[in-house]
Design an enzyme around this catalytic site. Structure first.
Site, mmCIF file in Angstrom:
data_model
loop_
_atom_site.group_PDB
_atom_site.id
_atom_site.type_symbol
_atom_site.label_atom_id
_atom_site.label_comp_id
_atom_site.label_asym_id
_atom_site.label_seq_id
_atom_site.Cartn_x
_atom_site.Cartn_y
_atom_site.Cartn_z
ATOM 1 N N GLY A 109 52.204 56.521 5.984
ATOM 2 C CA GLY A 109 53.101 55.421 5.644
ATOM 3 C C GLY A 109 52.319 54.255 5.097
ATOM 4 N N MET A 133 51.695 45.291 5.529
ATOM 5 C CA MET A 133 50.572 44.994 6.409
ATOM 6 C C MET A 133 49.415 45.967 6.244
ATOM 7 S SD MET A 133 51.083 42.274 8.187
ATOM 8 C CE MET A 133 50.087 42.410 9.672
ATOM 9 N N VAL A 160 48.952 53.639 7.134
ATOM 10 C CA VAL A 160 48.737 54.530 8.272
ATOM 11 C C VAL A 160 48.381 55.911 7.722
ATOM 12 C CG1 VAL A 160 49.714 55.567 10.350
ATOM 13 C CG2 VAL A 160 50.372 53.248 9.690
ATOM 14 N N LYS A 180 45.438 53.403 11.651
ATOM 15 C CA LYS A 180 46.178 52.278 11.093
ATOM 16 C C LYS A 180 45.187 51.247 10.563
ATOM 17 C CE LYS A 180 49.604 48.735 12.052
ATOM 18 N NZ LYS A 180 50.556 48.169 13.027
ATOM 19 N N ASP A 201 58.573 42.645 18.807
ATOM 20 C CA ASP A 201 59.079 43.211 17.555
ATOM 21 C C ASP A 201 59.756 44.556 17.825
ATOM 22 O OD1 ASP A 201 57.698 44.238 14.349
ATOM 23 O OD2 ASP A 201 59.557 43.194 14.802
#
Length: 512
Positions: A16, A20, A23, A38, A132
């Protein structure tokens, strides 16, 4: 250019990519296991807050060990690219299941939320608030185990990650206090989890709008549509759970998510079968359940008081009479039995913990962590084991820091001996930038500066004398004097330049 590796990890594929970072699916050739890596995108020199938030994510999640929280294995950095190695998960996130209408049953929806309650309650108990919580951050494995991911904007203790006035998190899942920029605790995560539960049941969010401002206004000032208006078959007890966790005043919510988990357990225990989200739900009641729960509360007090044999006998009697008819009761009994076993085995456990501490003192951190993992599998609810794991992590990080600093200082010392002053300075500067708290390195840095300055002075002195002598040999005494005067303007206290200047002046006057 395609990234092939990070640290020891071999990159296999991109899982993904977002604002930010990225991954990756990767492979650890040392442990021989697949991991998720990540990374974060950005210029960390220009935005150190970004890097700080990235490391706090690893530190926050890395200190947690729970079946419903993604496991963090490692933290590293290569070529200014920091990364976190974490448990590789196979499945889909809850957001995908909701969008494709694949939650299907009430039982499954409650099961997902119940697991999230357990995982978040564990995190809150260790002073970590996620901040979050949203469907995209709840990953569902193929066996329906739910795992909470991405503690990227977690608040650890009293350390607030976000800048003053900055609001992070996905708008539709934010709590009123988060929208208002207030200090947050675990009840903010509870509100967000309530929104997910509402969406799982109805397919819609309780607070929707065309703009961020409109959504914020609804969260802070408006009641959400009653769940029965969008999910008519909602059991009354579930409606009460939603009303409580979605209370605008956080003091009216559950004190903690363990309480919400218990209410969900009670509801699940009363469902005689799987119910699709499109059919009426018949909830069974059991008037004796509260009696048994009160009995377990009394037994728990005896366990806390150290009256273990009596507590174990009474638990056995409950199992004989109840015979596994209620999952909630079974879970409470199993939890109490685990506590009794831990207290009975305390002396043996302490010997094993001491052995692990000895390995850590000898620098054998991998062996220590392996033994601690095995001990934690046997006694998953032990605070002593959790505290030792936290201590091991800190000691391992301190050891790695010391080894790194020692290696860089050795390199700088070698460069200094070779008169590679600039490279030596750059080496020490990199360590100081990474560990600014290590003030002892400043003395070594100043020593390199002094030696470089002295070396440059020596070279300048040699060049000056050589040039002046050449001028004298050609009979150009004036330029020779000017050359020495230039040197004196740079080093006015240098006695060798002063003596040579006096000699040249005497020659010009004809004294020699």
């Amino acid at each position: 250019m395609t990234l092939r590796s990070l640290g020891k990890y071999q990159i296999e594929a991109i899982l993904g990519q977002g604002a930010m970072g990225v991954v990756y699916r990767a492979y650890d050739p040392v442990i021989k296991r697949r991991v998720a890596l990540k990374t974060i995108s950005g210029d960390f020199k220009q935005d150190p807050e970004l890097l700080r938030r990235f490391y706090l994510e690893a530190q926050a999640a890395g200190s947690l060990r729970h079946n419903n929280i993604v496991t963090i294995y490692d933290l590293g950095e290569e070529h200014h690219q920091p990364y976190i190695a974490m448990e590789y998960l196979e499945g889909e996130n809850l957001q995908t299941l909701i969008k494709t209408d694949r939650v299907v049953t009430l039982n499954r929806a409650l099961h997902f939320i119940h697991q999230c309650c357990k995982g978040l309650h564990y995190a809150h108990g260790h002073n970590i608030v996620h901040r979050d919580i949203k469907p995209a951050n709840v990953f569902v494995l193929d066996d329906d185990t739910a795992k909470i991911v991405d503690f990227g904007i977690a608040m650890v203790g009293s350390s607030t990650i976000t800048k003053t006035g900055m609001i992070l998190g996905t708008v539709s899942y934010m709590s009123p206090e988060q929208v208002s920029g207030e200090e947050l605790d675990g009840r903010s995560d509870q509100f967000s989890l309530g929104i997910i539960l509402y969406e799982l049941l109805s397919g819609t969010k309780p607070f929707e709008g065309g703009t961020i401002v409109e959504i914020f206004n609804k969260i802070i000032n408006h009641d959400y549509p009653p769940i029965r208006s969008v999910y008519p078959s909602c059991p009354e007890s579930l409606e009460l759970i939603l009303d409580r966790c979605l209370a605008r005043d956080r003091n009216q919510r559950y004190d903690n998510l363990e309480e919400m988990a218990r209410d969900l357990e009670r509801l699940l225990s009363k469902l005689p079968r799987e119910y699709s989200l499109s059919e009426d739900v018949v909830v069974e009641t059991n008037e004796h359940l509260s009696v048994w729960l009160n009995e377990l509360d009394d037994i728990a007090q005896k366990v806390d008081s150290g009256i273990l044999d009596d507590a174990a006998w009474r638990l056995g009697r409950i199992q004989e009479r109840w015979q596994g008819k209620d999952p909630l009761l079974d879970a409470r009994v199993a939890s109490l039995q685990a506590r009794i076993r831990f207290m009975h085995d305390r002396e043996k456990i302490h010997r094993r913990l001491d052995n692990i501490r000895t390995l850590a003192r000898d620098g054998l951190f991998d062996q220590a962590e392996h033994l601690l993992d095995k001990l934690e599998e046997e006694y998953p609810e032990s605070e002593e084991i959790f505290d030792l794991r936290k201590s091991l992590l800190e000691e391992k990080q301190a050891s790695e820091k010391f080894q790194h600093i020692q290696a860089q200082v050795s390199r700088a010392t070698f460069l200094l001996a070779e008169k590679e002053y600039n490279q030596a300075l750059q080496t020490v500067e990199s360590v100081l930038n990474q560990y600014p708290e290590e003030k002892g390195l400043l003395g070594f840095y100043r020593r390199i500066l002094d030696e470089r300055s002295e070396y440059e002075k020596q070279v300048f002195r040699q060049n000056t004398f050589r040039d002046a002598q050449n001028l004298l040999q050609r009979g150009e005494i004036g330029p020779a004097i000017a050359k020495v005067e230039e040197a004196l303007s740079r080093y006015p206290e240098d006695e060798s330049f002063q003596r040579f200047y006096r000699t040249l002046m005497s020659l010009r006057r004809g004294d020699r």
